[in-house]
Enzyme design. Sequence first.
Site, short mmCIF file in Angstrom:
data_model
loop_
_atom_site.label_atom_id
_atom_site.label_comp_id
_atom_site.label_asym_id
_atom_site.label_seq_id
_atom_site.Cartn_x
_atom_site.Cartn_y
_atom_site.Cartn_z
N GLU A 83 -6.79 4.09 8.06
CA GLU A 83 -6.08 5.80 7.77
C GLU A 83 -7.33 6.58 7.12
O GLU A 83 -8.22 7.89 7.40
CB GLU A 83 -5.16 6.36 6.78
CG GLU A 83 -4.13 6.08 7.37
CD GLU A 83 -2.66 4.92 6.60
OE1 GLU A 83 -2.78 5.60 5.52
OE2 GLU A 83 -1.75 4.65 7.77
N LYS A 142 0.20 4.27 -0.04
CA LYS A 142 -0.57 5.01 0.65
C LYS A 142 -0.39 7.52 -0.25
O LYS A 142 -0.31 6.81 -1.38
CB LYS A 142 -0.21 5.75 1.41
CG LYS A 142 0.16 4.51 2.40
CD LYS A 142 -0.14 4.40 4.26
CE LYS A 142 -0.03 3.35 4.59
NZ LYS A 142 -0.16 3.07 6.48
N HIS A 185 -9.46 0.79 4.74
CA HIS A 185 -7.60 1.58 5.84
C HIS A 185 -8.19 1.87 6.89
O HIS A 185 -9.18 2.75 6.60
CB HIS A 185 -7.25 2.01 4.62
CG HIS A 185 -5.67 1.72 4.93
ND1 HIS A 185 -5.38 3.18 6.24
CD2 HIS A 185 -4.95 1.30 4.93
CE1 HIS A 185 -4.20 2.45 6.82
NE2 HIS A 185 -3.90 1.09 6.39
N SER A 241 3.85 -2.60 10.48
CA SER A 241 5.26 -2.23 10.76
C SER A 241 6.17 -4.15 10.20
O SER A 241 6.77 -3.80 10.21
CB SER A 241 6.22 -1.86 12.05
OG SER A 241 5.56 -0.42 12.42
N ASN A 262 0.82 -1.23 -0.20
CA ASN A 262 -0.13 -0.20 0.35
C ASN A 262 0.80 1.26 -0.25
O ASN A 262 1.63 1.65 1.32
CB ASN A 262 -1.10 -0.64 1.10
CG ASN A 262 -1.47 0.95 1.62
OD1 ASN A 262 -1.80 1.90 0.26
ND2 ASN A 262 -2.57 0.89 2.27
N GLY A 303 2.87 2.00 10.83
CA GLY A 303 3.86 3.58 11.04
C GLY A 303 4.48 3.54 11.55
O GLY A 303 5.91 4.26 11.73
N GLU A 314 -5.31 -4.98 10.21
CA GLU A 314 -3.96 -4.11 11.04
C GLU A 314 -4.73 -3.35 12.16
O GLU A 314 -5.18 -2.04 12.12
CB GLU A 314 -4.13 -2.67 9.45
CG GLU A 314 -3.88 -3.45 8.47
CD GLU A 314 -3.26 -2.40 7.17
OE1 GLU A 314 -2.05 -2.59 6.97
OE2 GLU A 314 -3.78 -2.04 6.49
P1 13P Z 1 3.19 -0.13 7.71
O1 13P Z 1 3.53 -1.09 7.10
O2 13P Z 1 4.02 1.41 7.15
O3 13P Z 1 2.53 0.27 9.30
O4 13P Z 1 1.84 0.59 6.81
C1 13P Z 1 0.43 -0.57 7.42
C2 13P Z 1 -0.18 -0.15 6.66
O5 13P Z 1 -0.70 0.53 6.71
C3 13P Z 1 -0.48 -0.78 5.39
O6 13P Z 1 -1.87 -0.32 4.95
#
Ligand code: 13P
Length: 249
Positions: free
Chosen positions: A96, A11, A94, A212, A9, A172, A166
């Site tokens: 976010e 983003k 997601h 992560s 992803n 992150g 997740e």
């Molecule tokens: P990270 O791997 O940066 O923690 O992000 C995970 C994520 O949100 C994938 O959709």
Amino acid sequence: MRKQIVAGNWKMNNDLSQTGSLIDALKSKTQTSNAEVMVAPTFTNLYHAFEALKTVNIEVVAQNMHFAENGAYTGEISASMLKSVGIQTVILGHSERRAYFNETDELLAKKVDAALANNMRVIFCFGEELADRKSGNEETVVGNQIKNALFHLDASAFKNIVLAYEPVWAIGTGETASPEQAQDMHAFIRKTLSDKYGNEVANTVSILYGGSVKPANAQEIFSKPDVDGGLIGGAALNADDFFAIVNAF
Ligand code: 13P
């Protein structure tokens, strides 16, 4: 046998030229695992990425979409628009999107319906926040996220659904759920599916872990019996790291 999947992803990262460079780097890598590989660029780069990756085994997927077919929804993108540029799979739910764009379970149920009605595959994301885990409510939260957005579906719909657990506290942050925490939650998710739809559905839906994931921890996480792959954020922006994760199976 469940599909193993590693999806990157990207983003809101990478303009067109940076996307081209990352794609070139990905195309130079050799895959040694059997995992299905996907990458999710931003909307503006989807068509370019689709064209650039259609000769290799990397599927280009979208990060979001609207539930309506078309109409007065300024700034939004529909399933048929995605399909018209070659996209067959969309990430929905997601954390976010939930946190920054107020996406609720109810809205997500409509998006899931729209994607499935367009014969698209959905990677449906969910996960608890840190406070939920600290208070021991992680299973209740995750169970409700799944039930509220997906349990109106028929069992047959699940052939086009991939789940992605997740935990928000691991996204992150550099803090990964331990392989045991991931396994425990994935087993709970599978049991939740089994209770509603039976073992056949529960045992065939792929459940990805995200939060992560790095080359250093991917192999241990993927070795857990109910973890069928990963949804990768930061590490997916580097072709070496991403392919180290793809090849961790
Ligand atoms: P990270 O791997 O940066 O923690 O992000 C995970 C994520 O949100 C994938 O959709």
